[in-house]
Design an enzyme around this catalytic site. Structure first.
Site, PDB file in Angstrom:
ATOM      1  N   CYS A  52       0.829  -1.219   0.000  1.00 17.31           N
ATOM      2  CA  CYS A  52       0.000   0.000   0.000  1.00 17.31           C
ATOM      3  C   CYS A  52       0.858   1.262   0.000  1.00 17.31           C
ATOM      4  CB  CYS A  52      -0.921  -0.022   1.218  1.00 17.31           C
ATOM      5  SG  CYS A  52      -1.661   1.564   1.618  1.00 17.31           S
ATOM      6  N   CYS A  55       0.373   3.520   3.008  1.00 15.60           N
ATOM      7  CA  CYS A  55       1.012   2.941   4.195  1.00 15.60           C
ATOM      8  C   CYS A  55       2.512   3.258   4.201  1.00 15.60           C
ATOM      9  CB  CYS A  55       0.805   1.429   4.236  1.00 15.60           C
ATOM     10  SG  CYS A  55      -0.929   0.916   4.244  1.00 15.60           S
ATOM     11  N   CYS A 393     -12.157   1.416 -12.609  1.00 15.07           N
ATOM     12  CA  CYS A 393     -12.993   0.765 -11.592  1.00 15.07           C
ATOM     13  C   CYS A 393     -13.101  -0.742 -11.839  1.00 15.07           C
ATOM     14  CB  CYS A 393     -14.378   1.413 -11.581  1.00 15.07           C
ATOM     15  SG  CYS A 393     -15.653   0.452 -10.749  1.00 15.07           S
ATOM     16  N   CYS A 396     -16.628  -2.008 -12.474  1.00 16.35           N
ATOM     17  CA  CYS A 396     -17.091  -1.629 -13.817  1.00 16.35           C
ATOM     18  C   CYS A 396     -16.558  -2.611 -14.860  1.00 16.35           C
ATOM     19  CB  CYS A 396     -16.633  -0.211 -14.159  1.00 16.35           C
ATOM     20  SG  CYS A 396     -17.216   1.061 -13.013  1.00 16.35           S
TER      21      CYS A 396
END
Length: 493
Positions: A52, A55, A393, A396
Site C-alpha cells: 500500500c 502505508c 474501476c 465496472c
C-alpha cells in the site's frame, strides 16, 4: 521433580508471545495482539498492507510519533499489524482499507480520524488520552506547548468555569489534531500578549500569531481556527488532506503546477497574494503534478499535462461542483477576480465533456458524453438505462461483458436504449455520481430519474426494464430530494 519444574517453565515461556519493535513501533501479530492490547491502557494500531502506497508514506511519520512519545516518557504506545498476514485480526475489527488506524483504550477500539504527519498523530493522541486543553501555569508552559506542534491555540480566562471558557473547551474537544492550552495566570496572559481575556492561535509559519477578535461562539471559534491553522497556501499531500477536506471551509481554489517547473515560485507568489483577500472564505491549495498519486485528482478535473499550470475551483457544498476560469495567464488580479465572481455567484459550473464519437451509436451499447447526453437520455420516446463508469474501476470492468450482452438483448427493441458514459471525463448538471458503477434509468414520458439497485445480472436488468423501472429500483432523484427536504425541515418535538 526438577524435570516437572523445568517443563512448567518451558510451557510458561512458550505461552508468552514474542513482542518486537521496529523504530519504537510494536510489531503486532495474531499471536501477541491480545496480550499487547490488553497490556497497555492506550495503544494506536495501524492495520497496513506492505504494497500500500499510503502505508509506505505514513511509515516514517508513524515511527517519528512513536519515538517522540517514548522520549517524552508517555504511556501511549504505537503498534502495527500486517493485515495481509494476520487477516483474522483485521477482519475482527472490520478493516476495509489501508492504512486503517484505531486507538485502543483499555482494549476498546475507536477510529482514528486525525492527520497523517507525526505532529498531528501526537496531537490527536494527547487530546484523546488527556485533558482537551492543557492547563498552563507559566510562560515556560506556554513555550513548551508552542514547541510541541506547528499550530497551537491558547485561551486566557479569569475563570475557567465561565461561559466563554466552557465554549473554548467545547471547541477544543471537537478539534483532535491541534493542541489547546488554557490558563488563568497573569504570566500566561503576558506571554501570549493579551491585555485581558482572549484566545490566540500560534503557528510556525506565515504571520505566526493570530488573536481571536470576534464574538465568541462555538461555530465562530471553530471556523476561525480552521481558517487560520492552515498556511495562506497549502500543498495537498496525504498528510494535509484530512485538514484540507475536513475543515469548515468548503470552497477550495486549486493551483495545479509542477514544483520542478521554473515558474513555480512566481506562480505560488501570485496565488499567495490572491489568497490574502479570501482568508476564511476560500482555501488556496496547490497540487504538485509531479506526484504520481495526484494523477487521479487531475483526472477528476479533466486536466491533461499539456494544460498545466491550471486553476480550478471546487465547492464541496454542492456535490463537488467544479468551476473553470476564463483566463489563461495566472496572475493575482485574474485569480482574485475569478474567486470574487465565484463568491458572488456569477460563475457557472464547469461540466466536462468529451467530443461526441463518430461511432457513438454504432454498437448495441450507445456511448454517451456530456455533449449528447440530454439528446439521448432525455428522449421522451425511449426508456434509457445508463451505466456511469470509471475506466479504472474494478467493478465496472466486471460488469462490462454483462452490459454488452444486455445491449445485444435489447438491440432490436426501439423503445429501449442501453448506454454507458465515462464519468471521469463527462458530467451532467443534474445527475450526481457518487460511486462506480452507478446505473440510472430515464423512463419514457417522464422527467424522473430512477437508480437501479438490483442484481447486476442479465436477469435483474431485464426484469427491471420489463417492469418499467419498478423491480430493482431505488429511490428516484425526485424522491431523494423530497427525503432530504423532509430531513432538513424535521425538528424534534
Amino acid at each position: 521433580m526438577f524435570r516437572l519444574v523445568g517443563l512448567f517453565f518451558l510451557v510458561l515461556g512458550a505461552s508468552a508471545a514474542v513482542i518486537e519493535e521496529e523504530e519504537n513501533v510494536i510489531v503486532l501479530t495474531k499471536d501477541n495482539f491480545d496480550e499487547v492490547i490488553n497490556g497497555n491502557e492506550f495503544i494506536l494500531v495501524e492495520f497496513y498492507a506492505p504494497w500500500c502506497g499510503h502505508c509506505k508514506s505514513l511509515a516514517p511519520e508513524y515511527a517519528k510519533a512513536a519515538t517522540q512519545l517514548k522520549e517524552e516518557g508517555s504511556d501511549i504506545k504505537l503498534g502495527k499489524l500486517d493485515a495481509t498476514v494476520h487477516g483474522e485480526v483485521s477482519s475482527k475489527f472490520e478493516v476495509r482499507g489501508y492504512p486503517t488506524l484505531k486507538l485502543f483504550r483499555n482494549g476498546k477500539p475507536q477510529e482514528y480520524n486525525g492527520g497523517r504527519d507525526h505532529d498531528s498523530i501526537i496531537a490527536w493522541l494527547k487530546k484523546k488520552t488527556g485533558p482537551v486543553a492543557k492547563p498552563l501555569a507559566d510562560a515556560d508552559a506556554v513555550k513548551e506547548l508552542q514547541e510541541s506542534a506547528d499550530v497551537v491555540v491558547i485561551g486566557y480566562f479569569k475563570d475557567t468555569t465561565s461561559d466563554d471558557a466552557k465554549t473554548f473547551l467545547e471547541v477544543a474537544a471537537g478539534i483532535d489534531d491541534v493542541p489547546f492550552g488554557i490558563s488563568t495566570e497573569d504570566a500566561v496572559k503576558s506571554e501570549i500578549e493579551l491585555k485581558g481575556e482572549g484566545i490566540v492561535l500560534f503557528k510556525k509559519f506565515d504571520d505566526g500569531r493570530v488573536a481571536f477578535d470576534e464574538k465568541l461562539t462555538q461555530d465562530g471559534l471553530k471556523t476561525w481556527i480552521q481558517a487560520n491553522r492552515l498556511a495562506l497556501v497549502s500543498e495537498f499531500t496525504q498528510e494535509t488532506a484530512s485538514v484540507i477536506f475536513g475543515g469548515e471551509i468548503k470552497s477550495h481554489n486549486l493551483l495545479f503546477v509542477s514544483k520542478e517547473s521554473s515558474e513555480f515560485a512566481k506562480l505560488e507568489q501570485e496565488f499567495k497574494n490572491a489568497a490574502k483577500q479570501f482568508k476564511g472564505k476560500v482555501l488556496f491549495v496547490y497540487i504538485n503534478t509531479d506526484v504520481e498519486e495526484n494523477a487521479r485528482i487531475m483526472e477528476f478535473f479533466g486536466l491533461k499535462k499539456d494544460e498545466l499550470p491550471a486553476i480550478r475551483l471546487i465547492s464541496l457544498e454542492e456535490d463537488m461542483t467544479k468551476f473553470k476560469p476564463d483566463f489563461e495567464e495566472i496572475t493575482t488580479e485574474n485569480i482574485s477576480k475569478f474567486t470574487q465572481n465565484y463568491l458572488d455567484g456569477s460563475v457557472k459550473p464547469h461540466l466536462m465533456s468529451e467530443d461526441i464519437p463518430e461511432d457513438w451509436d454504432k454498437n448495441p451499447v450507445k456511448i454517451l458524453v456530456g455533449k449528447n447526453f440530454e439528446q439521448v437520455a432525455r428522449d421522451n420516446t425511449k426508456n434509457v438505462l445508463v451505466e456511469f463508469y470509471a475506466p479504472w474501476c474494478g467493478h465496472c470492468k466486471q460488469l462490462a461483458p454483462t452490459w454488452d450482452k444486455l445491449g445485444e438483448k435489447f438491440a432490436d427493441d426501439e423503445s429501449i436504449v442501453i448506454a454507458k458514459m465515462d464519468s471521469t471525463l463527462n458530467e451532467v448538471e443534474d445527475v450526481k455520481i457518487q460511486s462506480f458503477p452507478t446505473i440510472k434509468f430515464f423512463p419514457a414520458g417522464s422527467n424522473k430519474v430512477v437508480d437501479y439497485t438490483g442484481d447486476r445480472t442479465i436477469e435483474g436488468f431485464t426484469k427491471f426494464l420489463e417492469t418499467n423501472g419498478k423491480e430493482g429500483a431505488g429511490a428516484s432523484e425526485e424522491e431523494k430530494a423530497e427525503e432530504e427536504a423532509d430531513e432538513e425541515g424535521h425538528t424534534e418535538l
